[in-house]
Write a protein that holds these residues in place. Structure first.
Motif, mmCIF file in Angstrom:
data_model
loop_
_atom_site.group_PDB
_atom_site.id
_atom_site.type_symbol
_atom_site.label_atom_id
_atom_site.label_comp_id
_atom_site.label_asym_id
_atom_site.label_seq_id
_atom_site.Cartn_x
_atom_site.Cartn_y
_atom_site.Cartn_z
ATOM 1 N N HIS A 37 -25.436 -19.153 6.035
ATOM 2 C CA HIS A 37 -26.408 -19.666 7.016
ATOM 3 C C HIS A 37 -27.538 -20.407 6.318
ATOM 4 O O HIS A 37 -28.103 -19.923 5.332
ATOM 5 N N HIS B 91 -29.768 -22.707 8.576
ATOM 6 C CA HIS B 91 -30.783 -22.853 9.623
ATOM 7 C C HIS B 91 -30.952 -21.501 10.330
ATOM 8 O O HIS B 91 -30.071 -21.060 11.066
ATOM 9 N N ASN C 212 -36.041 -24.668 6.303
ATOM 10 C CA ASN C 212 -35.017 -24.481 7.337
ATOM 11 C C ASN C 212 -35.158 -23.163 8.103
ATOM 12 O O ASN C 212 -34.195 -22.665 8.687
ATOM 13 N N ALA D 94 -34.262 -25.196 19.450
ATOM 14 C CA ALA D 94 -33.597 -25.271 18.142
ATOM 15 C C ALA D 94 -32.121 -24.907 18.278
ATOM 16 O O ALA D 94 -31.669 -23.884 17.746
ATOM 17 N N PRO D 95 -31.341 -25.740 18.960
ATOM 18 C CA PRO D 95 -29.922 -25.422 19.181
ATOM 19 C C PRO D 95 -29.077 -25.439 17.910
ATOM 20 O O PRO D 95 -27.939 -24.956 17.921
ATOM 21 N N HIS D 96 -29.652 -25.957 16.798
ATOM 22 C CA HIS D 96 -28.894 -26.012 15.546
ATOM 23 C C HIS D 96 -28.923 -24.679 14.785
ATOM 24 O O HIS D 96 -28.201 -24.502 13.806
ATOM 25 N N ILE D 97 -29.729 -23.723 15.237
ATOM 26 C CA ILE D 97 -29.852 -22.424 14.570
ATOM 27 C C ILE D 97 -28.518 -21.685 14.633
ATOM 28 O O ILE D 97 -27.856 -21.644 15.664
ATOM 29 N N THR D 98 -28.137 -21.068 13.496
ATOM 30 C CA THR D 98 -26.873 -20.311 13.470
ATOM 31 C C THR D 98 -27.082 -18.817 13.223
ATOM 32 O O THR D 98 -26.124 -18.042 13.315
ATOM 33 N N GLN E 205 -20.859 -17.303 17.248
ATOM 34 C CA GLN E 205 -21.731 -18.430 17.542
ATOM 35 C C GLN E 205 -23.162 -18.216 17.042
ATOM 36 O O GLN E 205 -23.885 -19.200 16.826
#
Length: 329
Positions: free
Chosen positions: A184, A186, A212, A236-240, A267
Motif C-alpha cells: 500500500h 496511498h 501519500n 480520496a477514492p485512490h486510497i487503498t 478493495q
C-alpha cells in the motif's frame, strides 16, 4: 439482652458493652488480634455477631493513618482498553491489600485536577493517571501532598512522574510499516482529537513525515469512524488502506465499509491500534497493534504497592506492543 430488632447501627461502644470488655480491648481484637488471648477474642466476636457490627473503614484509617486506597484517573470507561487496564490493576492491587477507586475525567486536565483532589480528600495513598499531559493544578496537588503518582499508557523516561506504558509513536509506525509490506502506498489515517490526548498526538506525529498519507480527524466513536470513511471515499477514492489510530475507529470504519459494500481487504485494507476484544470478532477480524493494557495494570499495581509500602520510587517501564495479523489487511 441484645435488642436484635433495633435499626440503629451498632458502634464500638455497643460491642464493648455487650461483651463486657473495654472499648480499648475491643479495638485491639479488631486491629491487633494476635496480642489478645483466645477467650477474650471469642467473647468479643460473639458480641460483634450478635450486634451485626461492621467495623468502620474510616475509623480504622484514623487509627492507623492508612486508607489502603489507590485512585485511578482515566479519560473514560466507554473504551475497553481502559476497562482491561483497570480490571488488571484492581485485581493486583487487591492481592497487595489495596483497594481501587476510579474517577473519569473526560480527557479534561482541569476535571482531572478536581477529581484528583476528591481522591486525596477521601484518603487515597497513591494516584495513577493516563498520559503525560496534566494541569498545573494537578502537579501542584501532587507536589503539595507528596502523593506517589504513576503515569500510564505512555512511556517517557525523563518524565516528572514514573511512567509505565508503551511507545505510542512506535505503535503507529508498526502499523504503517505493515501496510507498506502489503504494497500500500496511498493510505488514510483516521484519528481522534489530539488537543488533550497526548497518546493520540504521539501516534499521529509519528506519521506526519511520510508522503501519500491523508489524515482524517473525527470523534473517538464508532460513528466517528464511519463518518471519516464517508469523507475519505468522497475526497480520496485512490486510497487503498485505512490506518485507524484506535480500534474504536477501525470498527466504525469497518461498519461503514460494509454498508457501502466495499470489500475488506480486497478493495480496502484496514488496520487499527488497541486490540479490543471486539476486533477479533469483527468480520473480517481486524488486524491491529496490541497495546499491553493488562500487563500495564499488573506492573502499575506492583509499582504502587512497592511505593506506598516500602517508599521505593519505581523506575519507568516500557512495555512492548505487538502486531496482531488478522484478515482485514
Amino acid at each position: 439482652m441484645t435488642d436484635t430488632g433495633s435499626k440503629k447501627k451498632a458502634n464500638l461502644r455497643d460491642v464493648a458493652r455487650e461483651s463486657g470488655f473495654s472499648v480499648a480491648t475491643v479495638s485491639r481484637v479488631l486491629n491487633t488480634p494476635d496480642i489478645v488471648n483466645a477467650t477474650t477474642r471469642k467473647a468479643v466476636q460473639a458480641a460483634i455477631d450478635a450486634l451485626h457490627f461492621v467495623p468502620s473503614a474510616a475509623a480504622r484509617s484514623i487509627n492507623s493513618g492508612r486508607s489502603h486506597v489507590v485512585g485511578a484517573l482515566v479519560p473514560t470507561l466507554d473504551n475497553a482498553i481502559f476497562s482491561k487496564f483497570l480490571g488488571a490493576l484492581e485485581a493486583k492491587l487487591s492481592a497487595h491489600g489495596l483497594s481501587l477507586v476510579v474517577a473519569t475525567t473526560g480527557g479534561d486536565p482541569d476535571v482531572e485536577a478536581q477529581k484528583a483532589q476528591g481522591l486525596v480528600d477521601i484518603g487515597a495513598e497513591a494516584l495513577c493517571v493516563s498520559g503525560v499531559t496534566h494541569s498545573p493544578e494537578f502537579d501542584h496537588l501532587v507536589a503539595r501532598t507528596r502523593m506517589p503518582t504513576i503515569a500510564t499508557s505512555f512511556y517517557q523516561e525523563d518524565y516528572r512522574y514514573p511512567t509505565i506504558g508503551y511507545d505510542n509513536a512506535g505503535a503507529s509506525r508498526k502499523a504503517l510499516e505493515f501496510l507498506w509490506t502489503k504494497g500500500h502506498i496511498h493510505i488514510a489515517v483516521l484519528h481522534g482529537p489530539t488537543e488533550q490526548n497526548d497518546r493520540m498526538h504521539a501516534r499521529l506525529s509519528a506519521l506526519q513525515e511520510h508522503e501519500n498519507i491523508i489524515n482524517f480527524k473525527t470523534e473517538m466513536t464508532f460513528a466517528g469512524g464511519g463518518e471519516a470513511v464517508s469523507a475519505l471515499l468522497r475526497s480520496a477514492p485512490h486510497i487503498t488502506a485505512i490506518l485507524c489510530l484506535s480500534d474504536v475507529l477501525a470498527l466504525g470504519a469497518s461498519f461503514e465499509l460494509h454498508r457501502r459494500k466495499v470489500q475488506i481487504p480486497d478493495q480496502m485494507s484496514l488496520i487499527g491500534i488497541d486490540d479490543l476484544p471486539s476486533s477479533a470478532c469483527a468480520f473480517p477480524a481486524i488486524t491491529t497493534v496490541r497495546l499491553p493494557a493488562h500487563e500495564m495494570g499488573i506492573l502499575t499495581a506492583d509499582a504502587i504497592a512497592q511505593w506506598v509500602e516500602q517508599d521505593a520510587v519505581p523506575e519507568p517501564r516500557l512495555i512492548d506492543t505487538t502486531l496482531i495479523i488478522r484478515e482485514s489487511a
